[in-house]
Design an enzyme around this catalytic site. Sequence first.
Site, PDB file in Angstrom:
ATOM      1  CG  HIS A 226     -43.796 -51.793   6.769  1.00 33.29           C
ATOM      2  ND1 HIS A 226     -44.628 -52.626   6.499  1.00 33.29           N
ATOM      3  CD2 HIS A 226     -42.613 -52.021   7.359  1.00 33.29           C
ATOM      4  CE1 HIS A 226     -44.561 -53.783   7.524  1.00 33.29           C
ATOM      5  NE2 HIS A 226     -43.214 -53.332   8.181  1.00 33.29           N
TER       6      HIS A 226
ATOM      7  CD  GLU B 125     -44.498 -57.026   9.395  1.00 32.83           C
ATOM      8  OE1 GLU B 125     -43.412 -57.215  10.093  1.00 32.83           O
ATOM      9  OE2 GLU B 125     -45.004 -56.278   9.536  1.00 32.83           O
TER      10      GLU B 125
ATOM     11  CG  HIS C 205     -46.501 -55.664  14.381  1.00 32.34           C
ATOM     12  ND1 HIS C 205     -46.542 -57.013  13.698  1.00 32.34           N
ATOM     13  CD2 HIS C 205     -45.255 -55.124  13.470  1.00 32.34           C
ATOM     14  CE1 HIS C 205     -45.552 -57.223  12.769  1.00 32.34           C
ATOM     15  NE2 HIS C 205     -44.827 -56.126  12.924  1.00 32.34           N
TER      16      HIS C 205
ATOM     17  CG  HIS D 281     -40.183 -57.781  14.831  1.00 36.53           C
ATOM     18  ND1 HIS D 281     -41.315 -58.134  15.389  1.00 36.53           N
ATOM     19  CD2 HIS D 281     -40.479 -57.310  13.640  1.00 36.53           C
ATOM     20  CE1 HIS D 281     -42.355 -57.738  14.530  1.00 36.53           C
ATOM     21  NE2 HIS D 281     -41.803 -57.226  13.592  1.00 36.53           N
TER      22      HIS D 281
END
Length: 319
Positions: free
Chosen positions: A196, A243, A12, A59
């Site tokens: 990441h 995530e 995403h 977020h």
Amino acid sequence: MARIIAGIGSSHVPAIGAAIDNGKTEEPYWKRIFSGFEKSQAWMRETKPDVAIIVYNDHASAFSVEMIPTFALGCAAEFPPADEGWGPRPVPTVQGYPPLASHIAQSVILEEFDLTICNKMEVDHGMTVPMNLLFGKVDKNSHWPCPVIPLAVNVVMYPPPTGHRCYMLGKAIRKAVESYPEDLNVVIFGTGGLSHQISGPRAGLINSKWDKAFLDNLSKDPQKLAKVPHVDYMREAGAEGIEMVMWLVMRGALDDKVDEVYRFYTVPASNTAVGHIILANRPRPAKPAGRHKPAAKHKPAAKHKRAAARAKPVLIRSR
Ligand SMILES: [Fe+2]
């Protein structure tokens, strides 16, 4: 009876949303990424789900760091795009599906998973970017092709739920969906990742070997994947790699054995590995006559409804 016909995993990355919103999808850097979703968009157009359940993380848009539910289910009728600092994304408000969402809340909570119920919630790129990647660009004044039930998972503040907890929650969601009387074909998304890290000494970390093993196990051996501890995600896939546990909610909602319809992986997009997979439950025997009629008030638009004969997932290719 409602049924989950397929699961979709998708990154995403916020920069992907910015590329869509700013008309950069044909630029060589971004074309490399968006071309990997063309078959998936064709699959989605063919599959035409009645409802999508999208497991994603907020977020600090709907929930500040002052209050973060571990699992939050969107039961509202609509979910506007959040202002993430540069104005809301130019995408349509997401239409919810309160009857099924409320049913899932009841069923899953009585299965002893403690969901937070959200009757008003904005949604950020964590949800709208995967929607764009699978549904394509949708004009702000138009409509997404199907209603969505958001499930927000805390992966931004320690402690996030374990992969095993997410996997078992997926099983509870499936049980809930299959006890809902309306005849609906449902797809479920797991979003986020892949590897990441956006800050600290390891900023920019990408671990393709880990990511590909994750996709392999997601497809073929999810029980093994569900046993992977938190620290392994953070060590191997970066701080934000956690995530990826959200993909296990999706996987838990599917059969143990699934057909892998499609897979795409590339690096990087912004500073993130982009992964994408479609897993389909295998077709089941045709339903007998006497289908339950949905309540008129919340009936999906006619264009979303499907005949039972179309419940068979569309296979693009084997990997
Ligand atoms: Fe994220």
